[in-house]
Design a protein around this motif. Structure first.
Motif, PDB file in Angstrom:
ATOM      1  N   MET A   1     -16.923  10.216   0.780  1.00 34.92           N
ATOM      2  CA  MET A   1     -16.666   9.088  -0.107  1.00 34.92           C
ATOM      3  C   MET A   1     -17.712   7.997   0.093  1.00 34.92           C
ATOM      4  O   MET A   1     -18.080   7.698   1.222  1.00 34.92           O
ATOM      5  N   LEU A   2     -18.140   7.413  -1.010  1.00 37.20           N
ATOM      6  CA  LEU A   2     -19.075   6.299  -0.900  1.00 37.20           C
ATOM      7  C   LEU A   2     -18.375   5.060  -0.354  1.00 37.20           C
ATOM      8  O   LEU A   2     -18.884   4.359   0.520  1.00 37.20           O
ATOM      9  N   LEU A   3     -17.166   4.787  -0.877  1.00 38.57           N
ATOM     10  CA  LEU A   3     -16.388   3.626  -0.443  1.00 38.57           C
ATOM     11  C   LEU A   3     -14.991   4.077  -0.053  1.00 38.57           C
ATOM     12  O   LEU A   3     -14.344   4.812  -0.803  1.00 38.57           O
ATOM     13  N   SER A   4     -14.547   3.632   1.122  1.00 40.36           N
ATOM     14  CA  SER A   4     -13.189   3.934   1.571  1.00 40.36           C
ATOM     15  C   SER A   4     -12.535   2.652   2.089  1.00 40.36           C
ATOM     16  O   SER A   4     -13.003   2.075   3.067  1.00 40.36           O
ATOM     17  N   CYS A   5     -11.475   2.243   1.418  1.00 43.96           N
ATOM     18  CA  CYS A   5     -10.668   1.111   1.876  1.00 43.96           C
ATOM     19  C   CYS A   5      -9.360   1.686   2.412  1.00 43.96           C
ATOM     20  O   CYS A   5      -8.653   2.391   1.687  1.00 43.96           O
ATOM     21  N   THR A   6      -9.061   1.402   3.674  1.00 43.20           N
ATOM     22  CA  THR A   6      -7.892   1.993   4.317  1.00 43.20           C
ATOM     23  C   THR A   6      -7.001   0.903   4.892  1.00 43.20           C
ATOM     24  O   THR A   6      -7.428   0.130   5.756  1.00 43.20           O
ATOM     25  N   ASP A   7      -5.771   0.842   4.389  1.00 49.63           N
ATOM     26  CA  ASP A   7      -4.755  -0.092   4.897  1.00 49.63           C
ATOM     27  C   ASP A   7      -5.293  -1.526   4.987  1.00 49.63           C
ATOM     28  O   ASP A   7      -5.069  -2.237   5.974  1.00 49.63           O
ATOM     29  N   VAL A   8      -5.995  -1.952   3.951  1.00 49.44           N
ATOM     30  CA  VAL A   8      -6.611  -3.280   3.953  1.00 49.44           C
ATOM     31  C   VAL A   8      -5.547  -4.349   3.693  1.00 49.44           C
ATOM     32  O   VAL A   8      -4.770  -4.272   2.734  1.00 49.44           O
ATOM     33  N   ARG A   9      -5.558  -5.336   4.557  1.00 43.07           N
ATOM     34  CA  ARG A   9      -4.594  -6.445   4.458  1.00 43.07           C
ATOM     35  C   ARG A   9      -5.349  -7.764   4.440  1.00 43.07           C
ATOM     36  O   ARG A   9      -6.246  -7.993   5.237  1.00 43.07           O
ATOM     37  N   LYS A  10      -4.973  -8.623   3.494  1.00 45.38           N
ATOM     38  CA  LYS A  10      -5.564  -9.948   3.395  1.00 45.38           C
ATOM     39  C   LYS A  10      -4.463 -10.951   3.098  1.00 45.38           C
ATOM     40  O   LYS A  10      -3.693 -10.792   2.143  1.00 45.38           O
ATOM     41  N   VAL A  11      -4.407 -11.997   3.936  1.00 45.66           N
ATOM     42  CA  VAL A  11      -3.362 -12.997   3.816  1.00 45.66           C
ATOM     43  C   VAL A  11      -3.986 -14.378   3.669  1.00 45.66           C
ATOM     44  O   VAL A  11      -4.922 -14.723   4.396  1.00 45.66           O
ATOM     45  N   PHE A  12      -3.495 -15.151   2.712  1.00 45.57           N
ATOM     46  CA  PHE A  12      -3.879 -16.553   2.572  1.00 45.57           C
ATOM     47  C   PHE A  12      -2.633 -17.394   2.866  1.00 45.57           C
ATOM     48  O   PHE A  12      -1.702 -17.428   2.057  1.00 45.57           O
ATOM     49  N   ASP A  14       0.816 -18.103   3.798  1.00 47.92           N
ATOM     50  CA  ASP A  14       1.999 -17.245   3.836  1.00 47.92           C
ATOM     51  C   ASP A  14       1.974 -16.176   2.743  1.00 47.92           C
ATOM     52  O   ASP A  14       2.920 -15.398   2.617  1.00 47.92           O
ATOM     53  N   HIS A  15       0.887 -16.162   1.969  1.00 48.59           N
ATOM     54  CA  HIS A  15       0.826 -15.260   0.812  1.00 48.59           C
ATOM     55  C   HIS A  15       0.013 -14.009   1.142  1.00 48.59           C
ATOM     56  O   HIS A  15      -1.165 -14.105   1.474  1.00 48.59           O
ATOM     57  N   VAL A  16       0.654 -12.865   1.053  1.00 45.04           N
ATOM     58  CA  VAL A  16      -0.031 -11.585   1.279  1.00 45.04           C
ATOM     59  C   VAL A  16      -0.674 -11.160  -0.031  1.00 45.04           C
ATOM     60  O   VAL A  16       0.018 -10.841  -1.007  1.00 45.04           O
ATOM     61  N   VAL A  17      -2.005 -11.151  -0.071  1.00 44.64           N
ATOM     62  CA  VAL A  17      -2.731 -10.820  -1.297  1.00 44.64           C
ATOM     63  C   VAL A  17      -3.033  -9.332  -1.363  1.00 44.64           C
ATOM     64  O   VAL A  17      -2.907  -8.700  -2.420  1.00 44.64           O
ATOM     65  N   LEU A  18      -3.467  -8.749  -0.253  1.00 47.14           N
ATOM     66  CA  LEU A  18      -3.670  -7.305  -0.152  1.00 47.14           C
ATOM     67  C   LEU A  18      -2.733  -6.795   0.933  1.00 47.14           C
ATOM     68  O   LEU A  18      -2.782  -7.254   2.074  1.00 47.14           O
ATOM     69  N   ASP A  19      -1.891  -5.851   0.570  1.00 48.30           N
ATOM     70  CA  ASP A  19      -0.809  -5.404   1.453  1.00 48.30           C
ATOM     71  C   ASP A  19      -0.997  -3.933   1.820  1.00 48.30           C
ATOM     72  O   ASP A  19      -0.474  -3.041   1.149  1.00 48.30           O
ATOM     73  N   ASP A  20      -1.801  -3.701   2.876  1.00 46.34           N
ATOM     74  CA  ASP A  20      -2.078  -2.327   3.326  1.00 46.34           C
ATOM     75  C   ASP A  20      -2.588  -1.461   2.175  1.00 46.34           C
ATOM     76  O   ASP A  20      -2.145  -0.329   1.968  1.00 46.34           O
ATOM     77  N   LEU A  21      -3.537  -2.001   1.449  1.00 49.72           N
ATOM     78  CA  LEU A  21      -4.100  -1.318   0.278  1.00 49.72           C
ATOM     79  C   LEU A  21      -5.112  -0.264   0.705  1.00 49.72           C
ATOM     80  O   LEU A  21      -5.958  -0.513   1.561  1.00 49.72           O
ATOM     81  N   SER A  22      -5.024   0.905   0.086  1.00 49.90           N
ATOM     82  CA  SER A  22      -5.986   1.974   0.343  1.00 49.90           C
ATOM     83  C   SER A  22      -6.558   2.471  -0.984  1.00 49.90           C
ATOM     84  O   SER A  22      -5.819   2.647  -1.966  1.00 49.90           O
ATOM     85  N   LEU A  23      -7.871   2.667  -0.999  1.00 48.30           N
ATOM     86  CA  LEU A  23      -8.551   3.134  -2.212  1.00 48.30           C
ATOM     87  C   LEU A  23      -9.866   3.783  -1.817  1.00 48.30           C
ATOM     88  O   LEU A  23     -10.635   3.209  -1.047  1.00 48.30           O
ATOM     89  N   ASP A  24     -10.136   4.964  -2.334  1.00 47.27           N
ATOM     90  CA  ASP A  24     -11.403   5.660  -2.119  1.00 47.27           C
ATOM     91  C   ASP A  24     -12.164   5.740  -3.436  1.00 47.27           C
ATOM     92  O   ASP A  24     -11.560   5.904  -4.508  1.00 47.27           O
ATOM     93  N   VAL A  25     -13.494   5.639  -3.350  1.00 48.27           N
ATOM     94  CA  VAL A  25     -14.350   5.745  -4.528  1.00 48.27           C
ATOM     95  C   VAL A  25     -15.483   6.706  -4.195  1.00 48.27           C
ATOM     96  O   VAL A  25     -16.237   6.483  -3.239  1.00 48.27           O
ATOM     97  N   ALA A  26     -15.610   7.770  -4.967  1.00 51.43           N
ATOM     98  CA  ALA A  26     -16.662   8.756  -4.743  1.00 51.43           C
ATOM     99  C   ALA A  26     -17.977   8.284  -5.362  1.00 51.43           C
ATOM    100  O   ALA A  26     -17.993   7.440  -6.264  1.00 51.43           O
ATOM    101  N   GLU A  27     -19.075   8.832  -4.873  1.00 53.71           N
ATOM    102  CA  GLU A  27     -20.378   8.491  -5.436  1.00 53.71           C
ATOM    103  C   GLU A  27     -20.430   8.890  -6.903  1.00 53.71           C
ATOM    104  O   GLU A  27     -19.932   9.946  -7.295  1.00 53.71           O
ATOM    105  N   HIS A  28     -21.012   8.028  -7.725  1.00 53.23           N
ATOM    106  CA  HIS A  28     -21.164   8.191  -9.174  1.00 53.23           C
ATOM    107  C   HIS A  28     -19.843   8.019  -9.937  1.00 53.23           C
ATOM    108  O   HIS A  28     -19.800   8.234 -11.143  1.00 53.23           O
ATOM    109  N   GLU A  29     -18.785   7.623  -9.247  1.00 56.15           N
ATOM    110  CA  GLU A  29     -17.494   7.435  -9.908  1.00 56.15           C
ATOM    111  C   GLU A  29     -17.363   5.996 -10.398  1.00 56.15           C
ATOM    112  O   GLU A  29     -17.885   5.067  -9.796  1.00 56.15           O
ATOM    113  N   VAL A  30     -16.642   5.832 -11.504  1.00 54.87           N
ATOM    114  CA  VAL A  30     -16.313   4.500 -12.024  1.00 54.87           C
ATOM    115  C   VAL A  30     -14.802   4.336 -11.945  1.00 54.87           C
ATOM    116  O   VAL A  30     -14.052   5.109 -12.554  1.00 54.87           O
TER     117      VAL A  30
END
Length: 246
Positions: A1-12, A14-30
């Motif tokens: 995979m070109l890009l792999s996001c695994t269990d990404v968490r982002k908090v501002f 008390d607000h959870v904006v990204l909640d254990d988000l996972s997403l893979d993107v292959a090369e040449h994929e849109v």
């Protein structure tokens, strides 16, 4: 995979904006990110480009963990282009200077090489005659295409597009969408956050529906946009259809 996001968490706060988000993107994929405002689309793009620091999880580019605190963020950003919904062009600089500023000042690329590459892109887009023009003399569509060229001049591995048509008048949207469609045909890997459902259906290989900081549903555009399985996805798309945007 070109890009792999695994269990990404982002908090501002008390607000959870990204909640254990996972997403893979292959090369040449849109991949098109859809979802209501506040679902985490823009924050995810900013985290991938290291403009926002994640609180947990990992993001990998070409197998390298770019969210490691020891990573050189400037070197990572040479591989990633990010285009915002507002063009963010410097009004006191010409089109050519806007495009070449970061590569020459930040990434220390040779000025002649960078300017030649910038002119090649501008010529392709029919904007070569605007190279010495200031942004306020351009239409919104022209400014957004210049912003995309600025992101492409480093020959990035990955292009991130954050609602790049939302600030445009309807008649100017087509100029930008045509450019993105051309980049897809050339094999550019892209992740785009968009409210243009019709465009997502045309250009994306995969659509990911974000809700409450998670990827709730993903798949081919015809499935996610035409026959979604999740009730939240169906609810979101019904509102889009009511608004005449699908």
């Amino acid at each position: 995979m070109l890009l792999s996001c695994t269990d990404v968490r982002k908090v501002f706060g008390d607000h959870v904006v990204l909640d254990d988000l996972s997403l893979d993107v292959a090369e040449h994929e849109v991949v098109a990110l859809i979802g209501a405002s506040g679902s985490g689309k823009s924050t995810l793009l900013r985290c991938v480009n290291l403009l926002a620091e994640i609180d947990d999880g990992t993001i990998r580019l070409d197998g390298e963990e770019i969210t490691d605190p020891r990573i050189n963020a400037d070197l990572v950003r040479r591989k990633i282009g990010l285009v915002f919904q507002s063009y963010n062009l410097f009004p006191h600089m010409t089109v050519l200077d806007n495009i070449t500023l970061a590569p020459t000042r930040v990434h220390r690329r040779a000025a002649d090489e960078t300017r030649a590459q910038a002119m090649t892109w501008l010529e392709r887009l029919g904007l070569a005659d605007k190279a010495r023009t200031y942004p306020d003399r351009l239409s919104g569509g022209q400014q957004q295409r210049v912003a995309i060229v600025r992101a492409l001049v480093n020959s990035p591995r990955l292009l991130l597009l954050d609602e790049v048509t939302s600030a445009l008048d309807p008649e100017l949207v087509g100029e930008v969408l045509t450019m993105i469609r051309d980049l897809k045909s050339e094999g550019m890997t892209m992740v785009l956050a968009t409210h243009e459902m019709g465009f997502a259906k045309q250009v994306a290989d995969r659509v990911a529906f974000l809700h409450a900081g998670k990827v709730l549903e993903q798949g081919p555009p015809e499935q996610v946009l035409g026959d979604p399985t999740e009730p939240r996805t169906r609810q979101f798309l019904s509102r889009i259809i009511e608004a005449g945007r699908l």
